[in-house]
Design an enzyme around this catalytic site. Structure first.
Site, PDB file in Angstrom:
ATOM      1  N   HIS A 185      51.419  49.510  39.416  1.00  0.00           N
ATOM      2  CA  HIS A 185      50.382  49.293  40.427  1.00  0.00           C
ATOM      3  C   HIS A 185      50.945  48.400  41.531  1.00  0.00           C
ATOM      4  CE1 HIS A 185      50.292  45.634  38.024  1.00  0.00           C
ATOM      5  NE2 HIS A 185      49.661  45.026  39.029  1.00  0.00           N
TER       6      HIS A 185
ATOM      7  N   ASP B 159      49.376  45.197  44.250  1.00  0.00           N
ATOM      8  CA  ASP B 159      48.283  44.224  44.263  1.00  0.00           C
ATOM      9  C   ASP B 159      47.459  44.320  45.543  1.00  0.00           C
ATOM     10  OD1 ASP B 159      49.144  43.326  41.830  1.00  0.00           O
ATOM     11  OD2 ASP B 159      50.083  41.490  42.585  1.00  0.00           O
TER      12      ASP B 159
ATOM     13  N   HIS C   2      54.759  47.544  40.555  1.00  0.00           N
ATOM     14  CA  HIS C   2      55.284  46.801  39.409  1.00  0.00           C
ATOM     15  C   HIS C   2      54.421  47.086  38.184  1.00  0.00           C
ATOM     16  CE1 HIS C   2      52.463  44.258  41.673  1.00  0.00           C
ATOM     17  NE2 HIS C   2      52.167  43.628  40.547  1.00  0.00           N
TER      18      HIS C   2
ATOM     19  N   ARG D 270      52.392  38.106  24.886  1.00  0.00           N
ATOM     20  CA  ARG D 270      52.898  37.564  26.149  1.00  0.00           C
ATOM     21  C   ARG D 270      51.729  37.028  26.952  1.00  0.00           C
ATOM     22  NH1 ARG D 270      53.299  39.620  31.514  1.00  0.00           N
ATOM     23  NH2 ARG D 270      55.071  38.784  32.684  1.00  0.00           N
TER      24      ARG D 270
END
Length: 336
Positions: free
Chosen positions: A208, A210, A264, A274
């Site tokens: 995607h 941002d 990304h 994570r």
């Protein structure tokens, strides 16, 4: 820790079944190279300002991503924030989906993707997406609230400074961000990526871009963030002292494609969880995004690439596309 996990398997049973036997796509997570993102020491703005600004501009043009050190957020704040974040995400799942969880507004706690049409659109992750108003109401977790406030105070100032530096290069009115990006229009997102039983089939977060001017990210040392450059995926090696900065869609439109909002993703891991924290520097809904043309520091272009639009219009289009397809389309919707 099963009781804390969102019910991914049960909810997406059909999509999991559909994915069985399918070969991995071209975006196979094994086809990745490691990269060293441009690393910029922001203390140099006080010593060799012009050189440092050139480094920021070059990274924004060529990578759309860079890392900064001496950014002003203390290691203590980052460590406490990560510890407190873990405590919240390790609460029972049933508590996290309660209507008044942590006294937050509706839809602050998020997981999965109810609009997904195939497994790769399901983020194998959970998140708390917070407005500044939300943060001020978090009385149940006072240490988390105070640490978030400490982080946001620095992140907001840093984002504004970086945006103003980039706007100088575009010859954009220096007061634009002061006038259009008040503190209460930006967002904080805390992310947890649980271990995934089949990391080759599901992303932690799908590819995607941002919907912001800038995004400031702090990630733990597990790794998993990847970006696309020149048609290849690159793994971003974590740096415990750095914040990752990336250009968002609004700055790409603002710069008439001079600065890049890069696709990304976060890949899943089978063994460990994570955590990351992202600050999205956004304008007010009525802020107008208009392309800057023919600036000497950018490649000359004959005319604006994008039509003028408000941030509200952009968000509405993103929601419409996600509702229809399970995925974001983004800036291409606003091409002239």
């Amino acid at each position: 820790m099963d009781h804390i996990e969102p019910p991914f398997r049960e909810t997406y049973k059909t999509l999991l079944h559909k994915s069985d036997g399918e070969e991995d796509e071209d975006e196979n997570i094994l086809m990745v190279e490691e990269c060293d993102l441009p690393l910029i020491d922001l203390s140099q703005l006080n010593v060799e300002r012009d050189k440092c600004i050139k480094q920021i501009a070059q990274a924004a043009r060529e990578w759309g991503f860079f890392q900064v050190v001496n950014h002003g957020v203390s290691q203590e704040v980052l460590h406490i924030l990560q510890d407190e974040q873990k405590k919240v995400f390790h609460l029972p799942f049933q508590k996290k989906i309660e209507d008044n969880f942590l006294n937050l507004s509706a839809n602050s706690y998020r997981w999965g993707n109810s609009k997904a049409t195939y497994l790769r659109q399901v983020p194998w992750s959970e998140a708390l997406h917070l407005s500044l108003t939300d943060i001020s109401r978090m009385d149940e977790c006072k240490r988390l609230r105070s640490t978030i406030e400490a982080f946001v105070t620095v992140a907001a100032s840093l984002a504004k400074s970086l945006a103003e530096i980039l706007s100088q290069i575009l010859d954009i009115k220096s007061t634009y961000f002061q006038e259009n990006c008040p503190p209460n229009t930006s967002y904080l997102r805390m992310n947890r990526y649980p271990p995934c039983p089949f990391p080759s089939k599901a992303f932690g977060f799908m590819p995607h871009t941002d919907s912001s001017f800038l995004t400031l990210l702090y990630q733990d040392q597990v790794g998993g963030l990847q970006l696309m450059k020149d048609g290849k995926w690159f793994h971003v090696k974590p740096n415990p002292h750095a914040l990752v900065i990336n250009i968002g869609d609004l700055f790409q439109a603002f710069s008439n494609n001079g600065f890049k909002s890069i696709k990304h993703r976060v890949v899943s891991t089978q063994e460990v969880e994570r955590f990351s924290v992202a600050y999205f520097y956004c304008p007010s809904n009525d802020a107008v995004i208009e392309s800057s043309c023919n600036k000497p520091s950018l490649a000359p272009v004959p005319a604006a690439v994008y039509k003028q639009f408000s941030f509200r219009e952009y968000q509405q289009q993103v929601r419409k596309d996600v509702e229809a397809t399970g995925d974001k389309v983004g800036l291409s919707r606003f091409l002239l």
